[in-house]
Design a protein around this motif. Sequence first.
Motif, PDB file in Angstrom:
ATOM      1  N   LYS A  49      -9.054  -1.685  -5.338  1.00 15.55           N
ATOM      2  CA  LYS A  49      -8.336  -0.608  -5.858  1.00 15.55           C
ATOM      3  C   LYS A  49      -6.738  -0.767  -5.515  1.00 15.55           C
ATOM      4  O   LYS A  49      -5.948  -0.591  -6.664  1.00 15.55           O
ATOM      5  N   LEU A  50      -6.293  -1.246  -4.398  1.00 12.84           N
ATOM      6  CA  LEU A  50      -4.835  -1.702  -4.261  1.00 12.84           C
ATOM      7  C   LEU A  50      -4.696  -2.644  -5.107  1.00 12.84           C
ATOM      8  O   LEU A  50      -3.442  -2.734  -5.679  1.00 12.84           O
TER       9      LEU A  50
ATOM     10  N   THR B 200       6.060  -1.117  -6.714  1.00 13.09           N
ATOM     11  CA  THR B 200       5.691  -2.400  -6.200  1.00 13.09           C
ATOM     12  C   THR B 200       6.793  -3.364  -5.840  1.00 13.09           C
ATOM     13  O   THR B 200       7.819  -3.000  -6.454  1.00 13.09           O
TER      14      THR B 200
ATOM     15  N   LYS C 176      -3.902  -1.614  -8.610  1.00 16.68           N
ATOM     16  CA  LYS C 176      -3.013  -0.698  -8.638  1.00 16.68           C
ATOM     17  C   LYS C 176      -1.746  -1.604  -8.816  1.00 16.68           C
ATOM     18  O   LYS C 176      -0.644  -1.312  -9.374  1.00 16.68           O
TER      19      LYS C 176
ATOM     20  N   ASN D  11       0.745  -1.165  -0.078  1.00 20.61           N
ATOM     21  CA  ASN D  11      -0.146  -0.126  -0.066  1.00 20.61           C
ATOM     22  C   ASN D  11       1.026   1.189   0.090  1.00 20.61           C
ATOM     23  O   ASN D  11       0.758   2.033  -0.858  1.00 20.61           O
ATOM     24  N   LYS D  12       1.964   1.232   1.046  1.00 16.11           N
ATOM     25  CA  LYS D  12       2.866   2.493   0.849  1.00 16.11           C
ATOM     26  C   LYS D  12       3.515   2.605  -0.229  1.00 16.11           C
ATOM     27  O   LYS D  12       3.600   3.676  -1.001  1.00 16.11           O
ATOM     28  N   TYR D  13       4.208   1.516  -0.791  1.00 15.99           N
ATOM     29  CA  TYR D  13       4.969   1.761  -2.114  1.00 15.99           C
ATOM     30  C   TYR D  13       3.958   2.042  -3.480  1.00 15.99           C
ATOM     31  O   TYR D  13       4.432   2.874  -4.117  1.00 15.99           O
ATOM     32  N   SER D  14       2.628   1.476  -3.459  1.00 20.13           N
ATOM     33  CA  SER D  14       1.851   1.926  -4.451  1.00 20.13           C
ATOM     34  C   SER D  14       1.598   3.312  -4.464  1.00 20.13           C
ATOM     35  O   SER D  14       1.477   3.802  -5.623  1.00 20.13           O
ATOM     36  N   LYS D  15       1.472   4.128  -3.489  1.00 23.54           N
ATOM     37  CA  LYS D  15       1.354   5.511  -3.139  1.00 23.54           C
ATOM     38  C   LYS D  15       2.652   6.231  -4.309  1.00 23.54           C
ATOM     39  O   LYS D  15       2.278   7.433  -4.534  1.00 23.54           O
ATOM     40  N   HIS D  16       3.771   5.386  -4.128  1.00 26.61           N
ATOM     41  CA  HIS D  16       4.882   6.238  -4.949  1.00 26.61           C
ATOM     42  C   HIS D  16       4.992   5.494  -6.080  1.00 26.61           C
ATOM     43  O   HIS D  16       6.094   5.579  -6.542  1.00 26.61           O
ATOM     44  N   GLU D  17       3.876   4.804  -6.596  1.00 31.77           N
ATOM     45  CA  GLU D  17       3.967   4.462  -7.934  1.00 31.77           C
ATOM     46  C   GLU D  17       5.259   3.184  -8.133  1.00 31.77           C
ATOM     47  O   GLU D  17       5.744   3.073  -9.067  1.00 31.77           O
TER      48      GLU D  17
END
Length: 55
Positions: free
Chosen positions: A39-40, A17, A43, A9-15
């Motif tokens: 959604k996660l 994985t 992504k 989740n944290k990494y996906s916010k920074h584009e």
Amino acid sequence: MKDAIKALNKYSKHEMTFSISPEIDHLIEKVLEKKGRTKLLAKIQELSKKEYFIK
């Protein structure tokens, strides 16, 4: 599993994985589906199609 999902989740916010192994990745996808985190999951699947290597 909880820590891996939290990190994804944290990494996906920074584009970004990451992949652990095909078996664990599949298990994480099933857990996200079951928890309704579509959604996660979408992504992560979108980002996993891209390949960038950093040395």
